[in-house]
Scaffold this active site. Sequence first.
Site, PDB file in Angstrom:
ATOM      1  N   ASP A 246       0.830  -1.194   0.000  1.00  0.00           N
ATOM      2  CA  ASP A 246       0.000   0.000   0.000  1.00  0.00           C
ATOM      3  C   ASP A 246       0.872   1.253   0.000  1.00  0.00           C
ATOM      4  O   ASP A 246       1.875   1.326   0.712  1.00  0.00           O
ATOM      5  CB  ASP A 246      -0.896  -0.020   1.248  1.00  0.00           C
ATOM      6  CG  ASP A 246      -1.893   1.109   1.287  1.00  0.00           C
ATOM      7  OD1 ASP A 246      -2.722   1.201   0.369  1.00  0.00           O
ATOM      8  OD2 ASP A 246      -1.851   1.901   2.247  1.00  0.00           O
TER       9      ASP A 246
ATOM     10  N   GLU B 137       1.669  -0.190  -4.985  1.00  0.00           N
ATOM     11  CA  GLU B 137       0.719   0.853  -5.383  1.00  0.00           C
ATOM     12  C   GLU B 137       1.527   2.125  -5.597  1.00  0.00           C
ATOM     13  O   GLU B 137       1.986   2.741  -4.633  1.00  0.00           O
ATOM     14  CB  GLU B 137      -0.340   1.064  -4.303  1.00  0.00           C
ATOM     15  CG  GLU B 137      -1.340   2.152  -4.672  1.00  0.00           C
ATOM     16  CD  GLU B 137      -2.202   2.617  -3.501  1.00  0.00           C
ATOM     17  OE1 GLU B 137      -3.294   3.135  -3.742  1.00  0.00           O
ATOM     18  OE2 GLU B 137      -1.766   2.483  -2.336  1.00  0.00           O
TER      19      GLU B 137
END
Length: 537
Positions: A224, A282
């Site tokens: 993330d 990401e």
Amino acid sequence: MADVVTPASTPAPAGSDPDAPWWRSAVFYQVYPRSFADSNGDGVGDLRGVRNRLDYLRELGIDALWLCPVMRSPMADGGYDVSDPRDIDPLFGDLATMDELIAAAHERGIKVTMDMVPNHTSERHAWFTAALAAAPGSPERERYIFRDGRGPDGTEPPNNWPSVFGGPAWTRITEPDGSPGQWYLHIFAPEQPDLNWINPEVLADFEQTMRFWLDRGVDGFRIDVAHGMAKPDGLPDMANVDTRMLSHDDDDPRFNNPAVHEIHRQLRKVLDEYPDAVSIGEVWVDDNIRFGEYVRPDELHLAFNFRLVDTAFDATEIRAAVDNSIEAVAGVGASPTWTLSNHDIEREVTRYGGGAVGTARARAMILLELALPGTVFVYNGSELGLPNVDDLPDEVLQDPAWERSGHTERGRDGCRVPLPWSGQAPAFGFTTGRPWLPIPPQWADLTAEVQSGAAGSTLTLYRQAIELRRARAEFAGGGLDWQDGPAGSLALRRPGGLTCVLNATADPMALPAGEVLLSSAPLVDGLLPPDAAAWLV
């Protein structure tokens, strides 16, 4: 003459190159656990629900799962506020349930990857609790980013950075003696304090977490905010403050600082101890050179490229997005990645116009996407042709952006509505209780049960396309050639012999010579209808 786009590496379909890593051409299926399948009737999806639907996923043909966060969390941001990264939240099950899911998936030939959140923790993490109880400058506070405030008596935040979810990116604490104290940084919600990655304790703890899950059989991680973690020296003010949710700018000092690459090099060393493991970042970075730096051979294996997500259903724009995505990784020998939606993004059916038109275009785009070289990510529900639910009642909204924006940003709940499995009325087999977000009654025609038996359904199209991609030699080889075609259309050819044609015009079009393997809509008198795609060999 056709243009040629050839990446430095040559991803190939599963099984065509036994020496290629499994993830180079894999189809990943993203599970948003609370919305996938509920096994205990509490209205929230869980790990046992995922396990119970593994045969559905095997029939879909996917190679790997990506599980959004299931670690222990107060759920201020859907699990991305982690209070214990080495445990499962009771909402989803426990460690034994996770172990059972991994084993059952592996029995079916499905890899399991899970979300990791390195940029921040929950405010209820033991480290942050200790930091609040400790003094300024203490080792406990050095795990996070605490600063004295500006202005008289430190009443102003240390800089002008906004939170992604609205409001300032700083919250002032009350010191243990009751006096107004320092401020802590949270790029996201106040419940998500940013970690200080300059502190070696942070790296060491994250390495421990990675090994904990890899040793349990997890096959890798989606990282993330992989362009986060590193903060610029001095934490300077932003020149242009953009408070839009999920906005991204390569000059944003909150993200994409050069020191982040050394962090990824250290994390890669852990992954290299597990030869088949994969890391997927990401990475919201527009500049291709800077994007490619994240997937150099000693950093991430893969990074999400969101060009197609940001692209309208327009042939010129789609071609530019494909070229850009391939070029972004070609110089470092990495695989391109492709996705049309995820848990943060409006569903593609809605983005492409909604209704029959949006559905037709979404069906066409999955054929285009699966025809491309590299790794594909499918968000749960895309295979059912689900639209966004943009009329959820205000009182059910749970995305932190809703409250933080003063009820001006509805947030991402519309793309997180639970999946419809069976039956004629909500909750469509998702749960025996009340779903955590309401499921529209009109989804009765979109259930997996209905679509499984329908020859022309979107679910059937996905199953057929993924199977062909896996089985046919024509999908082999990296790169692609663009072919000539009518204005408003696209035609690409893979080295193995596959041709994919996309008709983004308003009129039916003739197809090039060849056998039609699959089309997203029935041909009419041998012509490809508007808003459709076809594969030929």
